[in-house]
Design an enzyme around this catalytic site. Structure first.
Site, PDB file in Angstrom:
ATOM      1  N   HIS A   1       6.899   2.557  -0.716  1.00 23.95           N
ATOM      2  CA  HIS A   1       7.764   1.479  -0.237  1.00 23.95           C
ATOM      3  C   HIS A   1       6.914   0.378   0.407  1.00 23.95           C
ATOM      4  O   HIS A   1       5.704   0.505   0.527  1.00 23.95           O
ATOM      5  CB  HIS A   1       8.781   2.032   0.773  1.00 23.95           C
ATOM      6  CG  HIS A   1       8.161   2.731   1.940  1.00 23.95           C
ATOM      7  ND1 HIS A   1       7.618   3.977   1.842  1.00 23.95           N
ATOM      8  CD2 HIS A   1       7.971   2.338   3.220  1.00 23.95           C
ATOM      9  CE1 HIS A   1       7.130   4.341   3.021  1.00 23.95           C
ATOM     10  NE2 HIS A   1       7.327   3.356   3.865  1.00 23.95           N
TER      11      HIS A   1
ATOM     12  N   THR B   1       5.462  -4.519  -1.795  1.00 27.23           N
ATOM     13  CA  THR B   1       4.372  -5.000  -2.656  1.00 27.23           C
ATOM     14  C   THR B   1       3.240  -3.967  -2.735  1.00 27.23           C
ATOM     15  O   THR B   1       2.995  -3.221  -1.791  1.00 27.23           O
ATOM     16  CB  THR B   1       3.777  -6.321  -2.114  1.00 27.23           C
ATOM     17  OG1 THR B   1       3.559  -6.170  -0.704  1.00 27.23           O
ATOM     18  CG2 THR B   1       4.684  -7.508  -2.373  1.00 27.23           C
ATOM     19  N   ARG B   2       2.545  -3.972  -3.866  1.00 32.27           N
ATOM     20  CA  ARG B   2       1.342  -3.171  -4.067  1.00 32.27           C
ATOM     21  C   ARG B   2       0.322  -4.019  -4.832  1.00 32.27           C
ATOM     22  O   ARG B   2       0.696  -4.762  -5.749  1.00 32.27           O
ATOM     23  CB  ARG B   2       1.623  -1.923  -4.922  1.00 32.27           C
ATOM     24  CG  ARG B   2       2.409  -0.832  -4.219  1.00 32.27           C
ATOM     25  CD  ARG B   2       1.564  -0.164  -3.156  1.00 32.27           C
ATOM     26  NE  ARG B   2       2.232   0.941  -2.493  1.00 32.27           N
ATOM     27  CZ  ARG B   2       3.027   0.841  -1.421  1.00 32.27           C
ATOM     28  NH1 ARG B   2       3.297  -0.335  -0.904  1.00 32.27           N
ATOM     29  NH2 ARG B   2       3.546   1.910  -0.853  1.00 32.27           N
TER      30      ARG B   2
ATOM     31  N   LYS C   1       1.222  -9.843   4.285  1.00 30.87           N
ATOM     32  CA  LYS C   1       1.195  -8.396   4.562  1.00 30.87           C
ATOM     33  C   LYS C   1      -0.258  -7.970   4.793  1.00 30.87           C
ATOM     34  O   LYS C   1      -1.147  -8.387   4.034  1.00 30.87           O
ATOM     35  CB  LYS C   1       1.794  -7.661   3.370  1.00 30.87           C
ATOM     36  CG  LYS C   1       1.858  -6.155   3.519  1.00 30.87           C
ATOM     37  CD  LYS C   1       2.626  -5.568   2.335  1.00 30.87           C
ATOM     38  CE  LYS C   1       2.448  -4.095   2.206  1.00 30.87           C
ATOM     39  NZ  LYS C   1       3.133  -3.583   1.002  1.00 30.87           N
TER      40      LYS C   1
ATOM     41  N   HIS D   1      -7.052   0.062   5.633  1.00 26.18           N
ATOM     42  CA  HIS D   1      -7.073   1.067   4.561  1.00 26.18           C
ATOM     43  C   HIS D   1      -7.743   2.324   5.123  1.00 26.18           C
ATOM     44  O   HIS D   1      -8.900   2.260   5.540  1.00 26.18           O
ATOM     45  CB  HIS D   1      -7.898   0.477   3.413  1.00 26.18           C
ATOM     46  CG  HIS D   1      -7.818   1.224   2.118  1.00 26.18           C
ATOM     47  ND1 HIS D   1      -6.683   1.838   1.654  1.00 26.18           N
ATOM     48  CD2 HIS D   1      -8.769   1.423   1.160  1.00 26.18           C
ATOM     49  CE1 HIS D   1      -6.921   2.384   0.475  1.00 26.18           C
ATOM     50  NE2 HIS D   1      -8.185   2.160   0.157  1.00 26.18           N
TER      51      HIS D   1
ATOM     52  N   CYS E   1       3.848   4.113   6.206  1.00 27.21           N
ATOM     53  CA  CYS E   1       3.804   4.691   4.865  1.00 27.21           C
ATOM     54  C   CYS E   1       2.812   5.866   4.891  1.00 27.21           C
ATOM     55  O   CYS E   1       2.106   6.051   5.889  1.00 27.21           O
ATOM     56  CB  CYS E   1       3.337   3.582   3.924  1.00 27.21           C
ATOM     57  SG  CYS E   1       3.502   3.938   2.175  1.00 27.21           S
TER      58      CYS E   1
ATOM     59  N   LYS F   1      -0.745   1.198  -8.651  1.00 29.95           N
ATOM     60  CA  LYS F   1      -1.035   0.318  -9.796  1.00 29.95           C
ATOM     61  C   LYS F   1      -1.128   1.097 -11.111  1.00 29.95           C
ATOM     62  O   LYS F   1      -0.845   0.572 -12.177  1.00 29.95           O
ATOM     63  CB  LYS F   1      -2.334  -0.474  -9.538  1.00 29.95           C
ATOM     64  CG  LYS F   1      -3.553   0.414  -9.383  1.00 29.95           C
ATOM     65  CD  LYS F   1      -4.803  -0.350  -9.011  1.00 29.95           C
ATOM     66  CE  LYS F   1      -4.901  -0.720  -7.552  1.00 29.95           C
ATOM     67  NZ  LYS F   1      -4.864   0.405  -6.573  1.00 29.95           N
TER      68      LYS F   1
END
Ligand SMILES: Cc1cc2nc3c(=O)[nH]c(=O)nc-3n(C[C@H](O)[C@H](O)[C@H](O)COP(=O)(O)OP(=O)(O)OC[C@H]3O[C@@H](n4cnc5c(N)ncnc54)[C@H](O)[C@@H]3O)c2cc1C
Length: 386
Positions: free
Chosen positions: A52, A55-56, A270, A274, A318, A352
């Protein structure tokens, strides 16, 4: 408890990114001839797993390893095909920039993948990056690898599209039903859920953060990581950060430490770190992001994207499901090789590829020859729990 006597050809446990792509691939071009059942503990697309946040990033000059490049190329084709089939916009090209020290993990890795697979790209100095993208101000020692086809996927729409097409092609989907156990029998598998018991010839397990519950051999190998994400509104010169003018960007801001930014699609820029998150149990996650977590990102934006004042608009949490080497698991289950396929431990960078991974899972579970070298993704590269 209902027992469904008529067996399915394949059951897919988990209908997030990888599971929805698998039911889509299993039914694509099959008419209604293959009996496929998909089961999810929630109602996908939902906001409790790993797929969710609207965007990715999709990119091709893959710093993580060149092996991924042919797979993402196939994914680009499949996402496009899905857009044509459904008439939905699932991808938007923004271009992509991988920034960091020239010999660092990101810039070096992106360059190597791009060179090995002739991915169209340009290597830019920090000053050239700022000239081309005035909102971005990398430090002098950074270089940027700029690639053309990178952009953004809309994950909830991708999942809804794949599930919709699969359902129209005859897949049965059961939502809000938890797979509590499965076992191989003489001639197939039995899957037990909170609502009943199902039989199938084969099983694909795509449980994301819940994989260790569904494949106990992976407990102790996989680590679930809590990942806060944030949207910030630029208070001035916002056009520098719009999707039309700003690429998706990965920043190696310190040695081996990364954050990433996606341009403003109308809901703010956003940004997130990472990795570096807390290890969590997916059934007990603190879903609220703390002010400190947002402040950390705001500080990075002030440093590298200083043309605006950044106001926090929204945060979300997430989950990453990480393997020790941060590469995926896409494999036949070593103890149930003829019957069970395991996908979905995608270490925070899998979305992706989902359309292509679904196709690979469908190949593996139907005994077709997989179209990619999957050696790097074997389950047995890790010490599995007995
Ligand atoms: C903050 C964040 C940013 C990311 N950014 C990117 C990016 O920019 N680009 C990129 O490529 N990737 C990115 N990723 C990674 C990518 O999103 C994930 O790798 C991918 O979505 C994982 O898909 P999945 O199918 O494994 O998991 P999920 O999509 O979470 O699916 C697992 C599903 O299994 C279901 N399930 C679990 N257990 C059971 C059970 N017992 N019974 C029934 N159902 C069950 C769950 O409900 C869930 O729907 C990001 C991830 C996060 C968290």
């Amino acid at each position: 408890m209902t027992t469904h006597e008529r067996p399915y050809d394949v059951i897919v446990a988990g209908l997030g990114a990888m599971g929805s792509a698998t039911v889509y691939a299993l039914t694509r071009g099959q008419g209604h001839s293959r009996r496929v059942l998909g089961i999810d503990r929630f109602s996908p697309p939902h906001s409790l797993g790993s797929s969710h946040g609207r965007t990715r990033i999709i990119r091709e000059a893959y710093f993580e390893h060149p092996t991924y490049v042919p797979i993402v190329r196939r994914a680009f084709d499949l996402w496009h095909e899905l857009e044509v089939t459904t008439g939905r916009t699932l991808y938007t090209r923004t271009r992509g920039l991988t920034l960091g020290a020239e010999d660092g993990m990101l810039a070096r890795g992106a360059r190597e993948s791009a060179e090995q697979f002739d991915v169209p790209h340009r290597v830019l100095s920090a000053a050239e990056v700022t000239r081309e993208f005035p909102g971005l101000e990398p430090t002098g020692e950074m270089v940027g690898v700029l690639e053309d086809r990178a952009g953004v996927l809309f994950p909830e729409d991708c999942i809804a599209a794949m599930l919709g097409v699969a359902e129209r092609s005859g897949a049965e989907l059961r939502r809000n039903e938890i797979v509590v156990a499965w076992e191989e029998t003489g001639n197939g598998v039995v899957v037990k859920t909170t609502a009943g018991e199902y039989r199938a010839a084969r099983l694909v397990i795509a449980g994301g953060a819940w994989m260790p519950q569904l494949v106990p051999e992976l407990a102790g190998t996989l680590a679930v990581e809590r990942q806060p994400i944030h949207w910030f509104v630029p208070s001035s010169d916002s056009d520098y950060y719009s999707a039309a003018r700003c690429p998706v960007t990965l920043w190696e801001y310190a040695r081996d430490r990364t954050f990433y930014t996606l341009p403003d699609f109308g809901d703010g820029l956003k940004a997130a770190v990472h990795y570096e998150g807390q290890s969590v149990d997916p059934d007990h996650v603190n879903r609220a992001s703390s002010p400190d977590e947002a402040a950390r990102i705001a500080e990075l934006l002030r440093c590298f994207m200083p043309k605006a004042e950044w106001q926090l608009r929204e945060s979300s949490v997430c989950l990453y499901t990480n393997t020790p080497d941060l590469h995926f698991i896409i494999d036949r289950h070593p103890s149930h090789a003829g019957r069970v396929v395991v996908v979905s431990a995608c270490s925070g960078h899998g979305f992706k590829f989902a359309a292509a991974i679904g196709e690979i899972a469908a190949d593996l579970v139907t005994d077709a020859t997989p179209r990619f070298d999957l050696d790097m993704f074997r389950m047995t590269r890790f010490q599995l729990r007995a």
